[in-house]
Structures are given as structure tokens and as C-alpha cells.
Design a protein around this motif. Structure first.
Motif: not given
Length: 157
Positions: A22, A90-91
Motif C-alpha cells: 500500500p 493506495p487505491d
């Protein structure tokens, strides 16, 4: 770029992202955001919309003597890095105008709203309707910019 090409690139990036921790994904998202901020700032400086068309020109303005007033480029301060904020997780990665006055100005111009532009000597408020000028967006060259940022950050040093 066609939607099918974009889907292929998204699938490829998803596969790469799943292999990273992450913290590494967040760093990669930040690099992508920085490259998108740079390309959007260059586009705003050139008075171009994300689709490549020219932005609506400024209204002509005259001074008190009736002569035209020369003005500089639009959005000189709005395109600065301190006003274009990157929110990286992280996304995902998000690019917006930080807040306060910069965000208000960007929203008014992006959506083509009416805004207060000043006051008269007797205290009345002067309002003006602005043309819609898309400031942020994903342009034709941005996919290449994203791919370059990803390959640079994933390449071994």
C-alpha cells in the motif's frame, strides 16, 4: 483514446498495483497525480480545455477613458501547484483545487456560473456570468503521461 484501450490499460495497471504494498501504491499514485497536475497546468496556461479546444475568450474590457484594457493570461495563480492539490491513496488519486478562494474561482469558471466581481462606489454589488471553461480533466495526451509516470517509477534505478 477509445474506451477499450483505456480498459486494457486499467486492467494492466490493476495487475501491477496488486503486486505492490500500500505505501508503494500511494507513492505511485502521487507520482501519477504530479504528472497529471503538470499536464493540466500546462493546458490551463495555454488556455486549452482537456479535449484540446480553446477556452472561451475573455470579454473585452474598457477603461474609464473608453480605451481597451490589455490583460494578461487567464488563471495565472490558479494553475500554481499550491492551488492544485493532489489527494493520493493506495487505491486512487484525485486532483482538485485546494479550497477557499482558488476553489471558488475554479468552480465558477468550470461550471459557467455567476459570481460577484466587485462593488460600485455607492456599495452595490456587481455580478457577472462567466463562460464555462473546463479547467481540470483527462485529455487525449494524459494516458501517455500516466503510462510514462508509471514506467519511470517502476523502472529499476
Amino acid at each position: 483514446m477509445a474506451d477499450t484501450d483505456l480498459t486494457k490499460v486499467e486492467d494492466w495497471l490493476d495487475g501491477l498495483m496488486l503486486r505492490l504494498e500500500p505505501s508503494a501504491r500511494r507513492k505511485l499514485a502521487m507520482k501519477v497525480g504530479q504528472s497529471l497536475r503538470r499536464s493540466n497546468a500546462q493546458r490551463i496556461a495555454a488556455n486549452k480545455e482537456p479535449d484540446g479546444k480553446a477556452m472561451a475568450p475573455r470579454r473585452p474590457r474598457t477603461g474609464p477613458d473608453g480605451k481597451p484594457v490589455s490583460r494578461k493570461r487567464m488563471f495565472r495563480r490558479l494553475r500554481l501547484a499550491r492551488n492544485m492539490r493532489i489527494k493520493a491513496t493506495p487505491d486512487s488519486v484525485e486532483l482538485d483545487f485546494g479550497g477557499g478562494n482558488a476553489q471558488r474561482i475554479a468552480e465558477v469558471h468550470h461550471d459557467g456560473r455567476t459570481d460577484r466581481i466587485g462593488r460600485t462606489r455607492d456599495g452595490r454589488t456587481i455580478r457577472a456570468r462567466y463562460e464555462a471553461r473546463r479547467l481540470l480533466g483527462f485529455g487525449n495526451d494524459d494516458m501517455e503521461t500516466v503510462l510514462e509516470a508509471v514506467t519511470r517509477s517502476l523502472a529499476p534505478d
